[in-house]
Design an enzyme around this catalytic site. Structure first.
Site, short mmCIF file in Angstrom:
data_model
loop_
_atom_site.label_atom_id
_atom_site.label_comp_id
_atom_site.label_asym_id
_atom_site.label_seq_id
_atom_site.Cartn_x
_atom_site.Cartn_y
_atom_site.Cartn_z
CB CYS A 177 -0.93 -0.04 1.25
SG CYS A 177 -2.34 -1.16 1.20
CB VAL A 178 3.53 2.60 1.70
CG1 VAL A 178 2.49 3.27 2.53
CG2 VAL A 178 4.17 1.55 2.22
#
Lengths: 103, 157
Positions: free
Chosen positions: A102-103
């Site tokens: 997600c990052v």
């Protein structure tokens, strides 16, 4: 599924990521990039080299943060060179799997 | 909007100043840029702690009034408890390569995301331009914000 890329039969996912890095070569990379509207230059190759090297070492796709810290690739450059979805596009060109972080 | 139309722009409002209130908005904004989606982040009220030089390094987890923490409020109120919980959470985030707030703001800005502060809150807290981190793109009225968000999605956190 299979696809002919740069005169070579390679196996890819439905989203166009290579499933076997050993089928990757520079000609394949150039053709995948051109399908994405990207013409590869020195900056792109530096990113591709780091992604492959780091993936081989860790077994994971590096995050954008790691690319900056470990690969000395500035976030601005990454977004400039692979606009609109930089990590996904760079991984696709480098013959790696779709990034899942997600990052 | 048709069902399968992809999102082109998000404008995210961060209105609270605890660690667990700030991070989701930052992760959403950064994740938008990673997908090629235009991202605006609008900081208001205590959410502005994330972009002021003095406070952006000192944001803490709320251990009081936060039932999800699973510790009794009175225990959460013991001095040092919030710092303890904050350090634990920061360590876990670091393992996932989620950066500390100042670095995260820089990352979003480098990725082309825009950082804005709310004029009413800036006036209320009597802040000046020099109080903010260098990534600040501007101080906006609510009206300006809606203009900027036009045609995209607005997410309030």
């Amino acid at each position: 599924m299979e696809k002919l890329i740069a005169g070579q039969k390679v196996s890819i996912t439905s989203e166009g990521y290579l499933t076997d890095l050993s089928q990757w070569n520079k000609e394949v990379a150039i053709e995948i990039a051109s399908e994405l509207g990207i013409s590869l230059n020195e900056g792109h190759w530096k990113i591709i080299d780091f992604l492959q090297k780091d993936f081989k070492q860790t077994g994971k796709i590096p995050t954008i943060r790691r690319m900056k810290k470990e690969g000395n690739i500035s976030t601005k450059d990454l977004y400039d060179l692979f606009p609109e979805g930089p990590l996904m596009k760079a991984c696709k060109v480098a013959g790696l799997t779709k990034p899942v972080s997600c990052v | 909007m048709s069902e399968n139309e992809s999102i082109k722009k998000v404008s995210i409002i961060i209105s609270k100043g605890s660690l667990e209130s700030i991070y989701p908005g930052l992760i959403m904004a950064n994740g938008a840029r990673m997908k090629g989606i235009e991202a605006n982040v609008f900081f208001t009220f205590f959410g502005m702690d994330a972009i002021t030089k003095k406070k952006m390094n000192k944001v803490k987890v709320a251990t009081v009034g936060n039932p999800a923490m699973g510790i009794p409020t009175l225990v959460g109120a013991i001095p040092g408890m919030s710092s303890f919980a904050t350090n634990m959470m920061k360590k876990q985030m670091d393992e996932l390569d989620i950066p500390p707030i100042p670095e995260f703001i820089e990352m979003i800005s480098d990725a082309g995301g825009k950082i804005y502060a709310c004029l009413a809150s800036v006036d209320m807290f009597k802040l000046k331009d020099e109080d903010f981190c260098e990534q600040l793109d501007g101080v906006l009225t609510v009206g300006d914000f809606y203009d900027l968000a036009a045609g995209g999605q607005i997410i309030f956190t």
